[in-house]
Every structure is written in structure tokens, then in C-alpha cells.
Design an enzyme around this catalytic site. Sequence first.
Site, mmCIF file in Angstrom:
data_model
loop_
_atom_site.group_PDB
_atom_site.id
_atom_site.type_symbol
_atom_site.label_atom_id
_atom_site.label_comp_id
_atom_site.label_asym_id
_atom_site.label_seq_id
_atom_site.Cartn_x
_atom_site.Cartn_y
_atom_site.Cartn_z
ATOM 1 N N GLY A 12 0.826 -1.211 0.000
ATOM 2 C CA GLY A 12 0.000 0.000 0.000
ATOM 3 C C GLY A 12 0.856 1.255 0.000
ATOM 4 N N ALA A 70 -0.817 0.281 13.183
ATOM 5 C CA ALA A 70 -1.177 1.530 12.497
ATOM 6 C C ALA A 70 -2.612 1.875 12.898
ATOM 7 C CB ALA A 70 -1.059 1.347 10.992
ATOM 8 N N TYR A 103 -14.536 1.198 10.174
ATOM 9 C CA TYR A 103 -13.111 1.545 10.262
ATOM 10 C C TYR A 103 -12.782 2.041 11.669
ATOM 11 C CZ TYR A 103 -8.729 3.935 8.896
ATOM 12 O OH TYR A 103 -7.432 4.362 8.785
ATOM 13 N N VAL A 120 -4.804 -10.952 5.912
ATOM 14 C CA VAL A 120 -4.482 -11.051 7.358
ATOM 15 C C VAL A 120 -5.650 -11.534 8.212
ATOM 16 C CG1 VAL A 120 -2.603 -9.351 7.356
ATOM 17 C CG2 VAL A 120 -4.956 -8.588 7.802
ATOM 18 N N ARG A 123 -9.076 9.734 -1.346
ATOM 19 C CA ARG A 123 -8.754 10.684 -0.282
ATOM 20 C C ARG A 123 -8.486 12.061 -0.877
ATOM 21 N NH1 ARG A 123 -4.850 6.985 3.411
ATOM 22 N NH2 ARG A 123 -4.539 5.935 1.430
ATOM 23 N N ARG A 143 3.733 -15.856 19.637
ATOM 24 C CA ARG A 143 4.461 -17.104 19.392
ATOM 25 C C ARG A 143 5.939 -16.836 19.115
ATOM 26 N NH1 ARG A 143 6.048 -19.856 15.146
ATOM 27 N NH2 ARG A 143 4.934 -18.601 13.623
HETATM 28 P P1 NAD Z 1 -3.496 1.777 1.662
HETATM 29 O O1 NAD Z 1 -4.919 1.453 1.350
HETATM 30 O O2 NAD Z 1 -2.651 2.338 0.578
HETATM 31 O O3 NAD Z 1 -2.747 0.503 2.239
HETATM 32 C C1 NAD Z 1 -3.367 -0.544 2.931
HETATM 33 C C2 NAD Z 1 -2.783 -1.851 2.440
HETATM 34 O O4 NAD Z 1 -3.380 -2.936 3.167
HETATM 35 C C3 NAD Z 1 -3.082 -2.095 0.964
HETATM 36 O O5 NAD Z 1 -1.908 -2.504 0.318
HETATM 37 C C4 NAD Z 1 -4.130 -3.205 0.980
HETATM 38 O O6 NAD Z 1 -4.128 -4.005 -0.180
HETATM 39 C C5 NAD Z 1 -3.737 -3.960 2.244
HETATM 40 N N1 NAD Z 1 -4.837 -4.752 2.829
HETATM 41 C C6 NAD Z 1 -6.110 -4.341 3.061
HETATM 42 N N2 NAD Z 1 -6.811 -5.337 3.627
HETATM 43 C C7 NAD Z 1 -5.943 -6.397 3.766
HETATM 44 C C8 NAD Z 1 -6.076 -7.721 4.264
HETATM 45 N N3 NAD Z 1 -7.237 -8.177 4.763
HETATM 46 N N4 NAD Z 1 -4.985 -8.526 4.237
HETATM 47 C C9 NAD Z 1 -3.807 -8.101 3.710
HETATM 48 N N5 NAD Z 1 -3.633 -6.860 3.221
HETATM 49 C C10 NAD Z 1 -4.693 -6.027 3.247
HETATM 50 O O7 NAD Z 1 -3.529 2.761 2.909
HETATM 51 P P2 NAD Z 1 -2.357 3.516 3.681
HETATM 52 O O8 NAD Z 1 -2.652 4.963 3.647
HETATM 53 O O9 NAD Z 1 -1.040 3.031 3.250
HETATM 54 O O10 NAD Z 1 -2.631 3.041 5.187
HETATM 55 C C11 NAD Z 1 -1.832 2.058 5.843
HETATM 56 C C12 NAD Z 1 -2.302 1.907 7.277
HETATM 57 O O11 NAD Z 1 -2.164 3.148 7.968
HETATM 58 C C13 NAD Z 1 -3.758 1.476 7.412
HETATM 59 O O12 NAD Z 1 -3.876 0.556 8.477
HETATM 60 C C14 NAD Z 1 -4.474 2.765 7.763
HETATM 61 O O13 NAD Z 1 -5.628 2.541 8.515
HETATM 62 C C15 NAD Z 1 -3.408 3.512 8.553
HETATM 63 N N6 NAD Z 1 -3.619 4.970 8.494
HETATM 64 C C16 NAD Z 1 -3.298 5.670 7.370
HETATM 65 C C17 NAD Z 1 -3.532 7.033 7.332
HETATM 66 C C18 NAD Z 1 -3.181 7.873 6.130
HETATM 67 O O14 NAD Z 1 -3.491 9.052 6.122
HETATM 68 N N7 NAD Z 1 -2.527 7.375 5.113
HETATM 69 C C19 NAD Z 1 -4.115 7.676 8.436
HETATM 70 C C20 NAD Z 1 -4.463 6.914 9.543
HETATM 71 C C21 NAD Z 1 -4.188 5.566 9.572
HETATM 72 N N1 UDP Z 2 -12.963 15.709 0.707
HETATM 73 C C1 UDP Z 2 -13.387 16.633 -0.246
HETATM 74 N N2 UDP Z 2 -13.315 16.279 -1.567
HETATM 75 C C2 UDP Z 2 -12.825 15.088 -1.991
HETATM 76 C C3 UDP Z 2 -12.369 14.152 -1.010
HETATM 77 C C4 UDP Z 2 -12.462 14.488 0.324
HETATM 78 O O1 UDP Z 2 -13.826 17.727 0.088
HETATM 79 O O2 UDP Z 2 -12.784 14.851 -3.218
HETATM 80 C C5 UDP Z 2 -13.011 16.087 2.132
HETATM 81 C C6 UDP Z 2 -13.703 15.064 3.044
HETATM 82 O O3 UDP Z 2 -15.101 15.282 3.090
HETATM 83 C C7 UDP Z 2 -13.026 15.338 4.372
HETATM 84 C C8 UDP Z 2 -11.610 15.749 3.973
HETATM 85 O O4 UDP Z 2 -11.685 16.145 2.612
HETATM 86 O O5 UDP Z 2 -13.640 16.411 5.035
HETATM 87 C C9 UDP Z 2 -10.586 14.644 4.137
HETATM 88 O O6 UDP Z 2 -11.097 13.491 3.480
HETATM 89 P P1 UDP Z 2 -10.273 12.143 3.297
HETATM 90 O O7 UDP Z 2 -11.185 11.187 2.599
HETATM 91 O O8 UDP Z 2 -8.966 12.443 2.674
HETATM 92 O O9 UDP Z 2 -9.939 11.616 4.764
HETATM 93 P P2 UDP Z 2 -10.643 11.667 6.196
HETATM 94 O O10 UDP Z 2 -9.764 12.598 6.957
HETATM 95 O O11 UDP Z 2 -12.045 12.203 6.096
HETATM 96 O O12 UDP Z 2 -10.606 10.269 6.649
#
Ligand code: NAD
Ligand code: UDP
Length: 314
Positions: A13, A115, A146, A60, A187, A107
Amino acid sequence: MIRRKVLVTGGAGFLGSHLCERLLDDGCDVICVDNFFTGRKENIAHLIDNPYFEMLRHDVTFSLYLEVEEIYNLACPASPVHYQFDPVQTTKTSVHGAINMLGLARRTKAKIFQASTSEVYGDPEIHPQTEDYRGNVNPIGPRACYDEGKRCAETLFFDYHRQHGLNIRVARIFNTYGPRMHPNDGRVVSNFIVQALKGEPITIYGDGSQTRSFCYVDDMVSAFMKLMAAPDAVTGPINLGNPGEFQIRELAEKVIEKTGGGSKLIFRPLPEDDPRQRQPNIAQARDKLGWEPTVPLDEGLDRTIAYFRRLLAD
Ligand code: NAD
Ligand code: UDP
């Protein structure tokens, strides 16, 4: 050289692929696990020939038997569009995924990182958010799969820590952006940049006065590694993010200016339970990890725009 064996779930990801890369640079032996729900092979293609990198397609929510010393548990879709696509699977990924990875850590006696997310605070009444704030989450709304999944995962981490003595690290990640976000991720940063580069209207949900704080990916990955390397007493939960706070409308205007495009703003209904404001208090991260973000939004946006320009040109 003895290499630490590290498992990264969700390693294909956005955040996971950057983390795998940095761990390899740090001399680790990295196993990346992903079911490719939102992850992409392109994100890790440049790592495949590295003899210390291994990729395993695996979900997972099923058990996994490996020998590792550290686990970063990132598997879970992070964009509201994707985590609401199959909400039952999202909760299973957070909860069953955490149970499976905690079982593996127990284990193998591995140190394990979770995360977690600023979403555990829901639509917060405390601003900026500190770690002791217990949140304002709607348990039955569209974001609950979520938010509550991640809250339950935190509960599991702390119960495994108290009950089985596991060495845990829980990071509450605030909005993070950068290269390798999926172009259809949904996003806000990737949406706005892709729309602007294609000359399409920029979709603002609500009136755009809601706020978010955006952290560049390189800063975030440094924080993950610092938290993992911190003394065992530093379990978290610990806020990780950039305290710079921006209105969504301001972000749209910045993106239009930087891309030099002529996109117009169009307004769409605000999604249900969309948090009004979000800004991390990172005093604990500064104090316990000696970490704070270094990349300002302007610079991070320039780098992310350059990435999407290349991607869309291919
Ligand atoms: P992402 O969607 O790019 O990455 C998530 C990855 O997890 C993907 O590669 C997806 O294929 C994999 N995945 C999903 N379900 C799975 C499963 N059941 N088994 C195996 N793999 C699985 O998102 P990201 O932004 O890289 O986020 C990574 C982590 O960080 C997530 O847990 C997310 O909740 C957390 N997080 C991210 C943000 C952010 O702003 N990017 C903010 C808060 C929390
Ligand atoms: N948002 C927006 N236009 C878009 C996508 C998102 O105005 O095309 C807004 C959304 O409603 C939120 C903020 O941008 O208020 C951040 O959204 P995102 O989905 O990135 O993450 P969130 O922080 O809500 O999980």
C-alpha cells in the site's frame, strides 16, 4: 551482518511500500504481506529483485505462520471510499487481522506496531486532539467499520500487552499524503491533485470549511521507525501527524495554484459523520521520540504533484 527479520502487513500500500523501502535501507530482511485490495504491485516492483525482500499474497484475516522479530501491522484500507466498499471485511481486517498478528507476535516474541488512526477520536470535541481524549465516534454510522475496528484493535493490543506481556507500539496516524497514493484512492489530496492535473472540477464536500492536518509520507515513516526503536515503556498510543491545520477549501486553492490548472471548485454534499476538524497534539511524539515533521505542506504537495504528473503521463 545479522539482519532483523521484519514483517510489514499492507506492505504494497501507500505507507507500507515506503516503510518496506526504508527498512531495507536500514539493513532489515523484509517480508511484505498484502492481499492487494488497495495495494499495488507497482508500489513494490522496484524492491522485488532485492534479495532481502519477500512478497507474500495473503489476507491477514487468516492465520499466518512465519518467524519474525518485528511486525508492522498496516493492513487495512484507509480511504473512506475503500473501507466503506465492504464494511464487514474492513472490521474483519482490523479485528481478526490484529488477533492473527498479535498471535504471531506472541508465538515468535516479536515486537509489534499497530497503524491506528486519528479516526479513533471520531468527530472530536477537543481540539487539538491529545492521546487522553477518548473520542466521539458514532458506533453505527458509515465510518464505524473503520473507526470501531481500529478502536477494537487498540483494545486487543493493550490486552495482549497486559495479559501476555507483548511488546507493543500503537501509533495514531493523522492524514498522511505523498507519492504512491492510489490515483483513485478517494482521499482528498490525491483526488484534488488528479482532478487538477486532468483539468476537471475539484470536488469539495460540504462548504470546505472542515479542517485536516496533512503529514508528508517520509516524515511519517521516520516516526514509525523511531517508535519501533524507542524504549519498551513507550507503548503509545501516540499521535503522529503534522500539526499544520488547513481548511479543505484552502487545500483546493493551493493545489489549483501549484498545478497551474484552471479547475473550478464544485460543491458536493458532506458525507455523513465527516469530522469537522482534526489537528494532532504531538507533544508526546516530540518528547518521547524526539520526532517532529520537517516537510511543510507546500513542499510535500510539490513532490506529490510531480509524482502524479509522471503517473498520468504514462
Ligand atoms: P493503503 O490502502 O494504501 O494501504 C493498505 C494496504 O493494506 C493495501 O496494500 C491493501 O491491499 C492492504 N490490505 C487491506 N486489507 C488487507 C487484508 N485483509 N490482508 C492483507 N492486506 C490487506 O492505505 P495507507 O494509507 O497506506 O494506510 C496504511 C495503514 O495506515 C492502514 O492501516 C491505515 O488505517 C493507517 N492509516 C493511514 C492514514 C493515512 O493518512 N494514510 C491515516 C491513519 C491511519
Ligand atoms: N474531501 C473533499 N473532496 C474530496 C475528497 C475528500 O472535500 O474529493 C473532504 C472530506 O469530506 C473530508 C476531507 O476532505 O472532510 C478529508 O477526506 P479524506 O477522505 O482524505 O480523509 P478523512 O480525513 O475524512 O478520513
